[in-house]
Design an enzyme around this catalytic site. Sequence first.
Site, PDB file in Angstrom:
ATOM      1  N   CYS A  73     -10.927   2.873  -5.381  1.00 41.69           N
ATOM      2  CA  CYS A  73     -11.011   3.242  -3.976  1.00 41.69           C
ATOM      3  C   CYS A  73     -11.033   4.763  -3.903  1.00 41.69           C
ATOM      4  O   CYS A  73     -10.383   5.437  -4.702  1.00 41.69           O
ATOM      5  CB  CYS A  73      -9.809   2.698  -3.199  1.00 41.69           C
ATOM      6  SG  CYS A  73      -9.799   3.114  -1.434  1.00 41.69           S
ATOM      7  N   GLY A 131     -10.909   6.761  -0.431  1.00 41.22           N
ATOM      8  CA  GLY A 131     -11.092   6.715   1.013  1.00 41.22           C
ATOM      9  C   GLY A 131     -12.098   5.635   1.352  1.00 41.22           C
ATOM     10  O   GLY A 131     -12.982   5.814   2.180  1.00 41.22           O
ATOM     11  N   ASP A 178      -6.536   4.826  -5.584  1.00 40.07           N
ATOM     12  CA  ASP A 178      -7.160   5.525  -4.462  1.00 40.07           C
ATOM     13  C   ASP A 178      -7.339   7.006  -4.788  1.00 40.07           C
ATOM     14  O   ASP A 178      -6.679   7.555  -5.679  1.00 40.07           O
ATOM     15  CB  ASP A 178      -6.296   5.357  -3.204  1.00 40.07           C
ATOM     16  CG  ASP A 178      -7.112   5.374  -1.926  1.00 40.07           C
ATOM     17  OD1 ASP A 178      -8.283   5.797  -1.958  1.00 40.07           O
ATOM     18  OD2 ASP A 178      -6.578   4.950  -0.883  1.00 40.07           O
ATOM     19  N   GLU A 206      -4.822 -19.005  14.724  1.00 35.16           N
ATOM     20  CA  GLU A 206      -5.423 -18.049  13.788  1.00 35.16           C
ATOM     21  C   GLU A 206      -4.882 -18.251  12.372  1.00 35.16           C
ATOM     22  O   GLU A 206      -5.630 -18.127  11.391  1.00 35.16           O
ATOM     23  CB  GLU A 206      -5.156 -16.625  14.267  1.00 35.16           C
ATOM     24  CG  GLU A 206      -5.979 -16.245  15.494  1.00 35.16           C
ATOM     25  CD  GLU A 206      -5.569 -14.913  16.078  1.00 35.16           C
ATOM     26  OE1 GLU A 206      -6.456 -14.179  16.550  1.00 35.16           O
ATOM     27  OE2 GLU A 206      -4.344 -14.597  16.074  1.00 35.16           O
ATOM     28  N   LYS A 210      -4.262  -0.852  -6.826  1.00 31.60           N
ATOM     29  CA  LYS A 210      -5.321  -0.198  -6.057  1.00 31.60           C
ATOM     30  C   LYS A 210      -5.275   1.293  -6.371  1.00 31.60           C
ATOM     31  O   LYS A 210      -4.303   1.972  -6.056  1.00 31.60           O
ATOM     32  CB  LYS A 210      -5.124  -0.433  -4.555  1.00 31.60           C
ATOM     33  CG  LYS A 210      -6.207   0.208  -3.688  1.00 31.60           C
ATOM     34  CD  LYS A 210      -5.992  -0.104  -2.211  1.00 31.60           C
ATOM     35  CE  LYS A 210      -7.042   0.564  -1.342  1.00 31.60           C
ATOM     36  NZ  LYS A 210      -6.836   0.289   0.104  1.00 31.60           N
ATOM     37  N   ASP A 226       0.828  -1.201   0.000  1.00 35.86           N
ATOM     38  CA  ASP A 226       0.000   0.000   0.000  1.00 35.86           C
ATOM     39  C   ASP A 226       0.868   1.259   0.000  1.00 35.86           C
ATOM     40  O   ASP A 226       2.021   1.238  -0.438  1.00 35.86           O
ATOM     41  CB  ASP A 226      -0.964  -0.038   1.199  1.00 35.86           C
ATOM     42  CG  ASP A 226      -2.269   0.694   0.941  1.00 35.86           C
ATOM     43  OD1 ASP A 226      -2.281   1.923   1.037  1.00 35.86           O
ATOM     44  OD2 ASP A 226      -3.279   0.016   0.642  1.00 35.86           O
ATOM     45  N   ARG A 273      -6.647  16.248   3.489  1.00 36.97           N
ATOM     46  CA  ARG A 273      -5.587  15.280   3.817  1.00 36.97           C
ATOM     47  C   ARG A 273      -4.209  15.873   3.503  1.00 36.97           C
ATOM     48  O   ARG A 273      -3.298  15.171   3.092  1.00 36.97           O
ATOM     49  CB  ARG A 273      -5.805  13.961   3.080  1.00 36.97           C
ATOM     50  CG  ARG A 273      -5.110  12.748   3.694  1.00 36.97           C
ATOM     51  CD  ARG A 273      -5.541  11.477   2.983  1.00 36.97           C
ATOM     52  NE  ARG A 273      -4.884  10.287   3.492  1.00 36.97           N
ATOM     53  CZ  ARG A 273      -4.034   9.532   2.786  1.00 36.97           C
ATOM     54  NH1 ARG A 273      -3.734   9.855   1.549  1.00 36.97           N
ATOM     55  NH2 ARG A 273      -3.509   8.448   3.304  1.00 36.97           N
ATOM     56  N   ASP A 305     -19.607   3.536  -7.514  1.00 33.85           N
ATOM     57  CA  ASP A 305     -20.714   3.743  -8.441  1.00 33.85           C
ATOM     58  C   ASP A 305     -20.510   2.870  -9.668  1.00 33.85           C
ATOM     59  O   ASP A 305     -19.423   2.351  -9.919  1.00 33.85           O
ATOM     60  CB  ASP A 305     -20.823   5.221  -8.831  1.00 33.85           C
ATOM     61  CG  ASP A 305     -19.530   5.780  -9.419  1.00 33.85           C
ATOM     62  OD1 ASP A 305     -19.191   5.420 -10.558  1.00 33.85           O
ATOM     63  OD2 ASP A 305     -18.848   6.566  -8.726  1.00 33.85           O
TER      64      ASP A 305
END
Length: 727
Positions: A526, A528, A478, A614, A476, A366, A443, A534
């Site tokens: 993406c 936020g 953003d 886990e 991704k 990221d 931001r 949409d």
Amino acid sequence: MGIIYNEKAKTFTLHTQNTTYQMQIDAYGFLLHLYYGRKTDGVMDYLLTYADRGFSGNPQDTGNDRTYSLDVLPQEFPCRLTGDFRSPVLDLVNADGSFGCDLRYQGYEICDGKYNLKGLPAVYAAEEEAQTLIIYMKDQVTGLQVELLYGVLPEYDVITRSAKVINTEEDKIRLTKAQAACIDFLHGEFDVISFYGRHAMERNMQRTSVGHGAFVIGSRRGTSSHQYNPFVMLADKNATETSGECYGFSLLYSGNFLAAAEKDQFDQTRLIMGIHPENFEFLLKEGETFWAPEVMMVYSADGFEKMSNCYHKAVREHVCRGRFKLERRPVLINNWEGTYFDFTGDKLLEMAKEAASCGVELFVMDDGWFGKRDDDNSGLGDWQVNEKKLGCTLSELADRIHNLGMKFGIWYEPECISEDSDLYRAHPDWAFTVPGRRPTRGRNQLVLDFSREDVRNHIFDEMTKVLDKADVDYLKWDFNRSISDIYCAVLPAERQGEVPHRYVLGLYEFLDRLGKRYPDMLIEGCSGGGGRFDAGMLHYTSQIWCSDDTDAIERLKIQYGTSFAYPVSAVGSHVSACPNHQTGRIVPFESRATVAMAGTFGYELGPAKLSEEEKQQIQEQIAEFKKYYDVIHFGNYYRLTNAMEEGPYAAWEFAKEDGSEALVSVVASRVRTNDPGVRIKLRGLKENQIYLVNGEEYPGGALMHGGLLLEEAKKEYQSWNYHIVMK
């Protein structure tokens, strides 16, 4: 096929498998709306009434007939200047400063296949799957031409609407409102259902009675926004998931939008949808054309779930494009909540090794891998790999992760720029700022002017320099702020009102180019989280990160609201760390997975911090998700409970269309002592078939009418998956 023109009655009738839409050219050349609803035959103009309505004016064409007024008649594409005082779909300023136009019918064309829109997303279909109706309208004084576009996909009960506005005269005209769709209902008492929210709590369902006046939602934020989604419904007062009439309207657009439902003086209801008229103007010189974004409409006579499943199938198969629209997406892990900005290449590799040992298939790096970027105050726009921070090239990191048997992905925010960046220091005019004024930050960053081709080309070139060198399987995309201070440094003053729309067109052009250059790269949208969730974005990105709120219990509401218009295959949803980083809530690991499986599925945590138990659970969860993938992503979706209401359980179901298999997921919203027991009535099964439910036999009719008795919760937020298979 689906479109019929009746020359005698001057009607156009659009048929889908279960619905009918009808309009009529009247004696004066106006295009009137007659009917939209359950499939029927015949001409519906008998529903029109004519009377002297006093202050409702009459066109000159009607002579002394005071019973004809467009102020009370249902229309397909209402404009100002015709005596209709309700909200128009099209409004404009002519060269002489006058407002409005008077559009009259000129002709029509019916063709096989589905129309396309220049520079805009649209539903697509093969020639044998759809038909297109084009109705040609013209203003006799100015020569303005409008083409009304209708697409019909019979199998999906989908009808689409758009419009093309063409200036054929030498004089300029200035559009001030250009929306895609209007539906006028002569009768009926409706609720309007919309989906409101905020960052990290998007798409909460809101049901409001349509009273006299207007109910209006929309966005002025430059994107479709966290606050309101560009999807609304009109529904009978008593409509439920399984009964009653409802109409869905989904706008394929990712910028400023407006949806309004208005009840008039005679209890008629008008719904309009399209670009928000605030912050919008569009100049058309001679020969120039404007295309309105498309609205996708679905009618259901049998409640919300039937409407939703029409949307799910149509979006999945006729809005999303490319390799991944139907292909199984890899289970991913994103390092964000595991490391935030604090990572090196070695740290990421260790994280990937841990994830790979658990069966995770895709590792996503990221924010923080580029430029000077150790927090969110600098570096955006400098899309050069920070090899010092990584300790290697991006290609080397990608190869090491690929050698683990995993795919590799990275994060980008191409539309934004930090003032503390080399790009801003070199090109401050590329960011949206109003001359002579200090910009508003969001931001601590500004927005690049994507209406400009030179700006887009630079960012595209910088991105491809990176992506061409490294084997990147996933990106991704953003966008972490709303757009303000909108001003384009290279456009004249008379065109500044076009910038918000041109920005969206530029975004679409960029994404289309990116997808064509890297057809094997999965792109996730993406903003936020769900700030630009949409149908327009889904034309370019096969999935969208649903929300930055990864709390599983909060996600019950968010994903519930999202499900009304968007398929599970589009919903980015992950198992996050616990206690949750947004809410501090503690939710069982298996319940976090149950909720995340109602989406693309992945993990948002640091696997090194997990116990061996886990890690074993992750392997089991991934195996379970793969086992149920087809029924989850391609089955019909049923909302068995209302997540917006407080109750002991939240439950939803996926069922194959043939009723052969289903999966029911349940989360205990609260634990109760001495629970009286809860039965959930299932749907989508076959009445006379026997089903195995986790190994036990039940008749299909019993499960649907008597219900499935749920297990009693022994701990807070406990969850269950009931796998149901026809014997």
